[in-house]
Design a protein around this motif. Structure first.
Motif, PDB file in Angstrom:
ATOM      1  N   LEU A 146       5.425  30.899  14.342  1.00 30.15           N
ATOM      2  CA  LEU A 146       4.829  32.196  14.679  1.00 30.15           C
ATOM      3  C   LEU A 146       4.402  32.932  13.414  1.00 30.15           C
ATOM      4  O   LEU A 146       5.187  33.074  12.492  1.00 30.15           O
ATOM      5  CB  LEU A 146       5.898  33.076  15.318  1.00 30.15           C
ATOM      6  N   ASP A 147       3.193  33.405  13.391  1.00 30.33           N
ATOM      7  CA  ASP A 147       2.725  34.077  12.189  1.00 30.33           C
ATOM      8  C   ASP A 147       2.279  35.485  12.547  1.00 30.33           C
ATOM      9  O   ASP A 147       1.188  35.700  13.048  1.00 30.33           O
ATOM     10  CB  ASP A 147       1.566  33.273  11.590  1.00 30.33           C
ATOM     11  N   VAL A 148       3.156  36.443  12.353  1.00 26.82           N
ATOM     12  CA  VAL A 148       2.818  37.836  12.609  1.00 26.82           C
ATOM     13  C   VAL A 148       3.068  38.582  11.310  1.00 26.82           C
ATOM     14  O   VAL A 148       4.117  38.395  10.680  1.00 26.82           O
ATOM     15  CB  VAL A 148       3.693  38.429  13.739  1.00 26.82           C
ATOM     16  N   ALA A 196       9.316  38.415   5.875  1.00 25.27           N
ATOM     17  CA  ALA A 196       8.989  38.014   4.488  1.00 25.27           C
ATOM     18  C   ALA A 196       7.860  36.996   4.441  1.00 25.27           C
ATOM     19  O   ALA A 196       7.934  36.029   3.711  1.00 25.27           O
ATOM     20  CB  ALA A 196      10.224  37.442   3.785  1.00 25.27           C
ATOM     21  N   ARG A 197       6.813  37.207   5.236  1.00 21.94           N
ATOM     22  CA  ARG A 197       5.678  36.286   5.208  1.00 21.94           C
ATOM     23  C   ARG A 197       4.844  36.540   3.961  1.00 21.94           C
ATOM     24  O   ARG A 197       4.654  37.688   3.556  1.00 21.94           O
ATOM     25  CB  ARG A 197       4.766  36.497   6.427  1.00 21.94           C
ATOM     26  N   ALA A 198       4.323  35.477   3.402  1.00 20.45           N
ATOM     27  CA  ALA A 198       3.369  35.540   2.290  1.00 20.45           C
ATOM     28  C   ALA A 198       3.726  36.581   1.235  1.00 20.45           C
ATOM     29  O   ALA A 198       2.967  37.481   0.928  1.00 20.45           O
ATOM     30  CB  ALA A 198       1.958  35.796   2.826  1.00 20.45           C
ATOM     31  N   GLN A 237      -8.676  38.025   1.130  1.00 20.02           N
ATOM     32  CA  GLN A 237      -7.852  38.616   0.059  1.00 20.02           C
ATOM     33  C   GLN A 237      -6.739  37.705  -0.412  1.00 20.02           C
ATOM     34  O   GLN A 237      -5.629  38.147  -0.686  1.00 20.02           O
ATOM     35  CB  GLN A 237      -7.320  39.970   0.504  1.00 20.02           C
ATOM     36  N   TYR A 238      -7.044  36.426  -0.489  1.00 12.51           N
ATOM     37  CA  TYR A 238      -6.120  35.497  -1.128  1.00 12.51           C
ATOM     38  C   TYR A 238      -6.514  35.434  -2.597  1.00 12.51           C
ATOM     39  O   TYR A 238      -7.605  35.002  -2.923  1.00 12.51           O
ATOM     40  CB  TYR A 238      -6.270  34.080  -0.565  1.00 12.51           C
ATOM     41  N   ASP A 239      -5.634  35.842  -3.470  1.00  7.71           N
ATOM     42  CA  ASP A 239      -5.964  35.829  -4.905  1.00  7.71           C
ATOM     43  C   ASP A 239      -5.536  34.536  -5.572  1.00  7.71           C
ATOM     44  O   ASP A 239      -6.261  33.959  -6.358  1.00  7.71           O
ATOM     45  CB  ASP A 239      -5.235  36.981  -5.636  1.00  7.71           C
ATOM     46  N   SER A 285      -6.017  30.101  -9.970  1.00  7.45           N
ATOM     47  CA  SER A 285      -7.123  30.505  -9.093  1.00  7.45           C
ATOM     48  C   SER A 285      -7.574  29.350  -8.210  1.00  7.45           C
ATOM     49  O   SER A 285      -7.406  28.172  -8.566  1.00  7.45           O
ATOM     50  CB  SER A 285      -8.295  31.010  -9.938  1.00  7.45           C
ATOM     51  N   PHE A 286      -8.135  29.710  -7.071  1.00  2.31           N
ATOM     52  CA  PHE A 286      -8.631  28.695  -6.146  1.00  2.31           C
ATOM     53  C   PHE A 286      -9.816  27.947  -6.748  1.00  2.31           C
ATOM     54  O   PHE A 286     -10.017  26.774  -6.465  1.00  2.31           O
ATOM     55  CB  PHE A 286      -9.023  29.344  -4.816  1.00  2.31           C
ATOM     56  N   ALA A 287     -10.617  28.646  -7.596  1.00  2.00           N
ATOM     57  CA  ALA A 287     -11.802  28.008  -8.177  1.00  2.00           C
ATOM     58  C   ALA A 287     -11.402  26.778  -8.997  1.00  2.00           C
ATOM     59  O   ALA A 287     -12.081  25.752  -8.962  1.00  2.00           O
ATOM     60  CB  ALA A 287     -12.552  29.015  -9.041  1.00  2.00           C
ATOM     61  N   THR A 320       4.689  28.909   3.722  1.00  2.00           N
ATOM     62  CA  THR A 320       4.407  28.445   2.362  1.00  2.00           C
ATOM     63  C   THR A 320       2.906  28.421   2.082  1.00  2.00           C
ATOM     64  O   THR A 320       2.491  28.150   0.965  1.00  2.00           O
ATOM     65  CB  THR A 320       4.936  27.011   2.168  1.00  2.00           C
ATOM     66  N   GLY A 321       2.103  28.655   3.114  1.00  2.00           N
ATOM     67  CA  GLY A 321       0.646  28.562   2.963  1.00  2.00           C
ATOM     68  C   GLY A 321       0.136  27.155   3.227  1.00  2.00           C
ATOM     69  O   GLY A 321      -0.940  26.767   2.795  1.00  2.00           O
ATOM     70  N   LYS A 322       0.911  26.370   4.011  1.00  2.00           N
ATOM     71  CA  LYS A 322       0.535  24.969   4.200  1.00  2.00           C
ATOM     72  C   LYS A 322      -0.731  24.818   5.054  1.00  2.00           C
ATOM     73  O   LYS A 322      -1.472  23.861   4.884  1.00  2.00           O
ATOM     74  CB  LYS A 322       1.695  24.165   4.787  1.00  2.00           C
ATOM     75  N   THR A 323      -0.992  25.776   5.951  1.00  2.00           N
ATOM     76  CA  THR A 323      -2.181  25.634   6.797  1.00  2.00           C
ATOM     77  C   THR A 323      -3.442  25.636   5.938  1.00  2.00           C
ATOM     78  O   THR A 323      -4.321  24.789   6.113  1.00  2.00           O
ATOM     79  CB  THR A 323      -2.249  26.775   7.835  1.00  2.00           C
TER      80      THR A 323
HETATM   81  P1  AMP Z   1       1.336  29.279   6.641  1.00  2.28           P
HETATM   82  O1  AMP Z   1       2.484  28.734   5.831  1.00  2.28           O
HETATM   83  O2  AMP Z   1       0.158  28.375   6.597  1.00  2.28           O
HETATM   84  O3  AMP Z   1       1.761  29.624   8.031  1.00  2.28           O
HETATM   85  O4  AMP Z   1       0.857  30.651   5.947  1.00  2.28           O
HETATM   86  C1  AMP Z   1       1.668  31.786   5.931  1.00  2.28           C
HETATM   87  C2  AMP Z   1       0.880  33.065   5.754  1.00  2.28           C
HETATM   88  O5  AMP Z   1       0.465  33.203   4.405  1.00  2.28           O
HETATM   89  C3  AMP Z   1      -0.368  33.218   6.590  1.00  2.28           C
HETATM   90  O6  AMP Z   1      -0.354  34.526   7.108  1.00  2.28           O
HETATM   91  C4  AMP Z   1      -1.509  33.051   5.628  1.00  2.28           C
HETATM   92  O7  AMP Z   1      -2.620  33.822   6.023  1.00  2.28           O
HETATM   93  C5  AMP Z   1      -0.915  33.574   4.337  1.00  2.28           C
HETATM   94  N1  AMP Z   1      -1.423  32.898   3.130  1.00  2.28           N
HETATM   95  C6  AMP Z   1      -1.591  31.565   2.945  1.00  2.28           C
HETATM   96  N2  AMP Z   1      -2.020  31.299   1.697  1.00  2.28           N
HETATM   97  C7  AMP Z   1      -2.128  32.479   1.052  1.00  2.28           C
HETATM   98  C8  AMP Z   1      -2.519  32.856  -0.275  1.00  2.28           C
HETATM   99  N3  AMP Z   1      -2.863  31.945  -1.195  1.00  2.28           N
HETATM  100  N4  AMP Z   1      -2.520  34.175  -0.577  1.00  2.28           N
HETATM  101  C9  AMP Z   1      -2.143  35.094   0.357  1.00  2.28           C
HETATM  102  N5  AMP Z   1      -1.763  34.805   1.615  1.00  2.28           N
HETATM  103  C10 AMP Z   1      -1.745  33.527   1.968  1.00  2.28           C
END
Ligand code: AMP
Length: 432
Positions: free
Chosen positions: A314-316, A342-344, A23-25, A5-7, A52-55
């Protein structure tokens, strides 16, 4: 470290609420590894690609650190920024800005975006009072700095995103110039999908005893994406693409070409087939690129035709298919391209066309991803004929209706009380 968890990562309630809203769990691996280190003021070398969610991994701790600084009375100076995020492309800069809006929605954080291709006036106005976070591409930022419209000597946080792409685009010298404008005593993060020698050298110069977090790019792309190859002659590509796009499962498709001209050509012939497509490449104005992206995001255009440089990052959401109309020269680009689907955590399908002139590119890609792509229909065509020995090509993907034939600044920190001495804080935190 894997946390569920993020907490558990030590983020504040305001950030946790924003994450719940989005809605990131569960934190992604780079988030669970990087966030505690960054809250602890470490420098970081992040080897990870988009997807990978690096942002969020770099933005969440940055927001929290900025909020703590503000509570201690540290604020941005006029024309200054507390944090600088450098991105290679305008699209990526705008995307990061959008992410910050999402994560900072319960906080008071100001930001400005400085990118080329649009008027500088609103950017200069936004910077006048100073901002918490400045997101910029290197060219325009240097331009404003040379006009003394931005002052980076108060910037305590520096994040360089997609450093390898900066290098590919010839920006490394600009990045070095920009880094010199920041104080030496700062927190620095560098993210890169790959680590060419030049990028490793830059990292060595600008990071101070960095922590290293590596998320294997290959596993992100390769494991979740079904990847197919169609061997065909160059002249047949057009018909094959049109045939594939007849399938209603091709609901949101990015088509890649190597060149800008190639992209325009594809859009044109698709139009004759009544397929609404948008082209996105470096010759288009910033406005036209944003419009193309919006039309694609909203579904007005089912197909986006893009070249590698603009498409990176690009994030679509919900891209159903990536089609490599032309294979990329650099095998790494293949991974970046197919990563648009295959994003996220979603599943995705990537289909590549290979004509006889592209055979070596295909070999390089397969070597990089360490497996052959699944063959659809016949094997290689044309002079360099080799037997079709791979199977598994028809799992309800690109084989169907495939065109008939196959069914298939100086570095001294200013002596002002209004700056944070990040490094002095770090040992205390570590001891805690
Ligand atoms: P990024 O690698 O930063 O471009 O993130 C890729 C995508 O994953 C973006 O659309 C984010 O909004 C989504 N994302 C990032 N972290 C999470 C997470 N923990 N749970 C769900 N989606 C996520």
């Amino acid at each position: 470290m894997t946390v569920s968890s993020f907490a558990e990562l030590g983020l504040t309630d305001r950030l946790l609420r924003a994450l719940a809203d989005a809605q990131y769990d569960t934190p992604t691996p780079i988030q669970s590894q990087a966030i505690p280190l960054l809250l602890d003021d470490a420098d970081l070398l992040g080897i990870a690609q988009t997807g990978t969610g690096k942002t969020a991994a770099f933005t969440l701790p940055l927001l929290q650190n900025l909020e703590e600084d503000a509570a201690e009375g540290v604020r941005a100076e006029p024309r200054g920024a507390r944090a600088l995020i450098l991105a290679p492309t305008r699209e990526l800069a705008l995307q990061i800005s959008e992410s910050i809006k999402t994560y900072a929605r319960h906080m008071r954080i100001s930001q400005a975006v400085v990118i080329g291709g649009v008027s500088q006036r609103p950017q200069v106005n936004a910077l006048r009072q100073g901002v918490d976070i400045l997101i910029a591409t290197p060219g325009r930022l240097l331009d404003l700095a040379s006009q003394r419209l931005v002052d980076l000597s108060w910037c305590d946080y520096l994040i360089i995103d997609e450093a390898d792409r900066m290098f590919d685009m010839g920006f490394i010298r600009d990045v070095r110039k920009i880094v010199k404008m920041l104080p030496e005593d700062r927190q620095t993060l560098l993210f890169s999908a790959t680590m060419p020698a030049e990028v490793a050298k830059l990292a060595g110069e600008i990071l101070d005893e960095p922590e290293r977090v590596e998320i294997a790019a290959k596993t992100v792309a390769v494991e979740r994406i079904e990847q197919y190859i169609h061997h065909l002659s160059g002249g047949d590509k057009r018909e094959r693409l049109a045939g594939l796009l007849e399938g209603s499962e091709f609901a949101k498709v990015i088509v890649f070409t190597r060149t800008k001209r190639g992209a325009d050509k594809v859009v044109k012939f698709l139009a004759t087939d009544k397929v609404v497509a948008e082209a996105m490449h470096g010759n288009k104005s910033q406005g036209a690129r944003q419009r193309a992206l919006e039309n694609f995001r909203s579904g007005k255009a089912r197909v986006l035709v893009a070249t590698d440089i603009v498409a990176r990052g690009l994030d679509v959401d919900n891209v159903t298919h990536v089609i490599n109309y032309e294979l990329p020269n650099e095998p790494e680009c293949y991974i970046h391209r197919i990563g648009r689907t295959a994003r996220a955590g979603a599943e995705g399908i990537a289909i590549s066309f290979c004509d006889p002139t592209e055979r070596t590119m295909l070999r390089d890609i397969e070597r990089l991803i360490k497996r052959p792509l699944d063959l659809v229909g016949d094997g290689p065509v044309g002079p360099d004929e080799k037997p079709a020995k791979r199977g598994g090509g028809n799992r309800g993907q690109g084989g169907r209706r495939s065109g008939g034939a196959n069914n298939d600044n100086g570095n001294k920190r200013p002596a002002s009380a209004n700056r944070k001495r990040r490094r002095t804080r770090r040992p205390e935190r570590r001891a805690a």
